[in-house]
Write a protein that holds these residues in place. Structure first.
Motif, mmCIF file in Angstrom:
data_model
loop_
_atom_site.group_PDB
_atom_site.id
_atom_site.type_symbol
_atom_site.label_atom_id
_atom_site.label_comp_id
_atom_site.label_asym_id
_atom_site.label_seq_id
_atom_site.Cartn_x
_atom_site.Cartn_y
_atom_site.Cartn_z
ATOM 1 N N CYS A 33 -27.266 -1.725 41.847
ATOM 2 C CA CYS A 33 -26.640 -1.154 40.655
ATOM 3 C C CYS A 33 -26.698 -2.142 39.499
ATOM 4 C CB CYS A 33 -25.203 -0.741 40.921
ATOM 5 S SG CYS A 33 -24.482 0.051 39.461
ATOM 6 N N CYS A 69 -20.672 4.491 36.299
ATOM 7 C CA CYS A 69 -21.925 4.993 36.867
ATOM 8 C C CYS A 69 -22.699 5.794 35.827
ATOM 9 C CB CYS A 69 -21.612 5.870 38.069
ATOM 10 S SG CYS A 69 -23.074 6.660 38.763
ATOM 11 N N VAL A 70 -24.006 5.571 35.768
ATOM 12 C CA VAL A 70 -24.837 6.348 34.854
ATOM 13 C C VAL A 70 -25.808 7.268 35.610
ATOM 14 C CG1 VAL A 70 -24.676 4.649 33.010
ATOM 15 C CG2 VAL A 70 -26.569 4.521 34.609
ATOM 16 N N CYS A 123 -28.171 6.770 37.772
ATOM 17 C CA CYS A 123 -29.595 6.413 37.785
ATOM 18 C C CYS A 123 -30.197 6.589 39.165
ATOM 19 C CB CYS A 123 -29.777 4.975 37.317
ATOM 20 S SG CYS A 123 -29.143 3.757 38.498
ATOM 21 N N MET A 124 -29.353 6.746 40.187
ATOM 22 C CA MET A 124 -29.775 6.985 41.568
ATOM 23 C C MET A 124 -30.375 5.759 42.256
ATOM 24 S SD MET A 124 -29.469 10.458 42.041
ATOM 25 C CE MET A 124 -30.858 11.197 42.853
ATOM 26 N N CYS A 151 -28.802 3.348 43.730
ATOM 27 C CA CYS A 151 -28.104 3.113 44.996
ATOM 28 C C CYS A 151 -28.503 4.138 46.050
ATOM 29 C CB CYS A 151 -26.596 3.118 44.776
ATOM 30 S SG CYS A 151 -25.982 4.584 43.939
ATOM 31 N N ILE A 165 -22.430 10.549 41.876
ATOM 32 C CA ILE A 165 -22.787 9.780 43.058
ATOM 33 C C ILE A 165 -21.499 9.529 43.848
ATOM 34 C CG2 ILE A 165 -23.938 7.673 43.895
ATOM 35 C CD1 ILE A 165 -25.666 9.510 42.062
HETATM 36 S S1 SF4 Z 1 -26.246 5.795 40.400
HETATM 37 FE FE1 SF4 Z 1 -25.647 4.078 41.712
HETATM 38 S S2 SF4 Z 1 -26.898 2.370 40.972
HETATM 39 FE FE2 SF4 Z 1 -26.951 3.937 39.326
HETATM 40 S S3 SF4 Z 1 -25.231 3.411 37.964
HETATM 41 FE FE3 SF4 Z 1 -24.407 4.848 39.483
HETATM 42 S S4 SF4 Z 1 -23.546 3.532 41.100
HETATM 43 FE FE4 SF4 Z 1 -24.923 2.248 39.858
#
Ligand code: SF4
Ligand code: SF4
Ligand code: FES
Lengths: 258, 137
Positions: B64, B85-86, B88-89, B91, B110
């Motif tokens: 992340c 969290c944005v 972005c996948m 993780c 997520i």
């Molecule tokens: S999707 Fe996962 S890696 Fe991406 S910002 Fe959210 S927690 Fe962090």
């Protein structure tokens, strides 16, 4: 720790913490557009405005963007006065004038009794409110692939020279963080397109499901030292693999016991 | 005090009670969340409940770039901060056990196991005790 007063209630906060965070922690809802916890506060949308004063100010007060205002002892804060209502309504009115088609802004404006902008609407508006959340998050990522540029009389967010951004890795962080959903992308089979640039999505080696872009995975492998193999399979198949590994352990244990 | 899941696959019947318990204990806006735990068949009629292992050197935390995944020192779980969290996948793609998940019912947020804040519902409801949350040490 410092003591401040919010809407008449004494609240404890950490010195230097941003006022907006304290307000939210108290369960008080004020509208914001440019704030996101993954970003440093920027004070770009101005919606988070609140009124502050202090006893020694003798009735004098001022308006500050709470997302950018570090708390200090003795601050007296109001979040919902009729003046603030008018301020927020005016800001939304102006934003809506520039982006009359934005459903996000329309919905927020409705809450202030504004059904359409009272200004001349810019019918060509593209819904971008220039909050820079996209460029800021790309910076946090460490890429800074996009930036505000001048195009004619207007500032727009774009890749350098309006071409495919060479540093973009197709992570979609900018698209997801945009409060007015301006940034579009498409995922078709194993091809992602964003900022007109095409990316290959990694296909799970077991089931073929598309995961993240190869460029993004490679960036994470390099930056964060993650093993390359982690990215070969999708989450569904990895859970099954884990179950099989656990199962194998059980069967082995049984053999030993026998 | 330290706790750990004790999993006994021989007792797991694949009844999916843990899955239901998890989904309901993560209800938000009147909608159950996506379960963070799944009983998975590793052989015909042989099941094992699979969920996040809260790894020490966790791939999700490393992946992340936005600091949204952090160890909760009280529960020991790696918690996801939704406000950071944005989506972005990274993780989801990085977890070697596939235990960071997308919750389609909640705007593709997520999600991952948070040990229910220290008292996992799945273990409570497992009818055969194939899954127990146990004090260790
Ligand atoms: S999707 Fe996962 S890696 Fe991406 S910002 Fe959210 S927690 Fe962090
Ligand atoms: S998709 Fe490209 S431009 Fe957007 S945040 Fe990711 S790297 Fe930056
Ligand atoms: S949230 Fe403070 S200015 Fe946008």
């Amino acid at each position: 720790m410092v003591n401040i007063t919010i809407n008449g209630k004494v609240v404890r906060a950490t010195e230097g913490e941003m006022l907006l965070d304290v307000i939210r922690r108290e369960g008080i809802n004020i509208p914001t557009l440019c704030q996101h916890d993954a970003l440093e506060p920027a004070g770009n949308c101005r919606l988070c405005m609140v009124e502050i004063t202090r006893t020694e100010w003798d009735g004098w007060k001022k308006y500050v963007t709470s997302c950018l205002y570090p708390v200090e002892e003795g601050l007296i804060v109001s979040t919902h006065t009729s003046e603030l209502h008018e301020i927020r309504k005016t800001i939304l009115d102006l934003l809506l004038a520039n982006s009359p088609h934005s459903d996000v802004l329309q919905k927020m404006a409705e809450e202030y009794g504004l059904h359409k902008t009272s200004y001349e609407p810019n019918l060509e508006g593209d819904n971008c409110i220039m909050c820079y959340a996209c460029t800021r998050i790309c910076e946090v990522l460490g890429k800074s692939a996009i930036s505000p540029v001048m195009r004619g009389h207007e500032k727009v967010i774009a890749p350098p020279f309006g071409e495919e951004p060479p540093d973009c890795i197709g992570c979609l962080a900018c698209a997801h963080i945009c409060p007015t959903n301006v940034i579009t992308w498409t995922d078709e089979n194993l091809t992602r397109t964003i900022w007109k640039k095409k990316f290959e999505l990694i296909a799970c080696e077991k089931c073929g499901k598309a995961t993240i872009s190869r460029d993004f995975a490679e960036y994470l492998i390099e930056k964060r030292g993650l093993p390359k193999e982690y990215f070969n399979t999708c989450d569904d198949c990895k859970r099954v693999e884990l179950a099989q590994k656990m199962g194998a352990l059980v069967d082995k244990a049984k053999e030993v016991a026998l | 005090m330290k706790f750990q899941f004790e999993v006994k696959p021989s007792l797991c019947t694949g009844c999916r009670t843990c899955e239901l318990a998890c989904a309901f204990s993560h209800t938000r806006d009147k909608k159950p969340g996506r379960s963070r735990i799944y009983p998975i068949a590793y052989a015909p009629d042989k099941f094992v409940p699979v969920a996040c292992l809260q790894c020490d050197d966790a791939a999700c935390v490393k992946s992340c770039m936005f600091g949204a995944l952090k160890r909760n020192e009280t529960t020991g779980a790696i918690d996801l901060d939704r406000e950071r969290c944005v989506k972005c996948m990274a993780c989801v793609a990085a977890c070697p056990f596939g235990c960071a998940l997308v919750d389609e019912g909640h705007d593709n947020e997520i999600v991952k196991c948070d040990l229910c804040g220290g008292d996992p519902a799945c273990a409570h409801f497992c009818p055969t005790k194939a899954l127990v949350y146990k004090k260790i040490g």
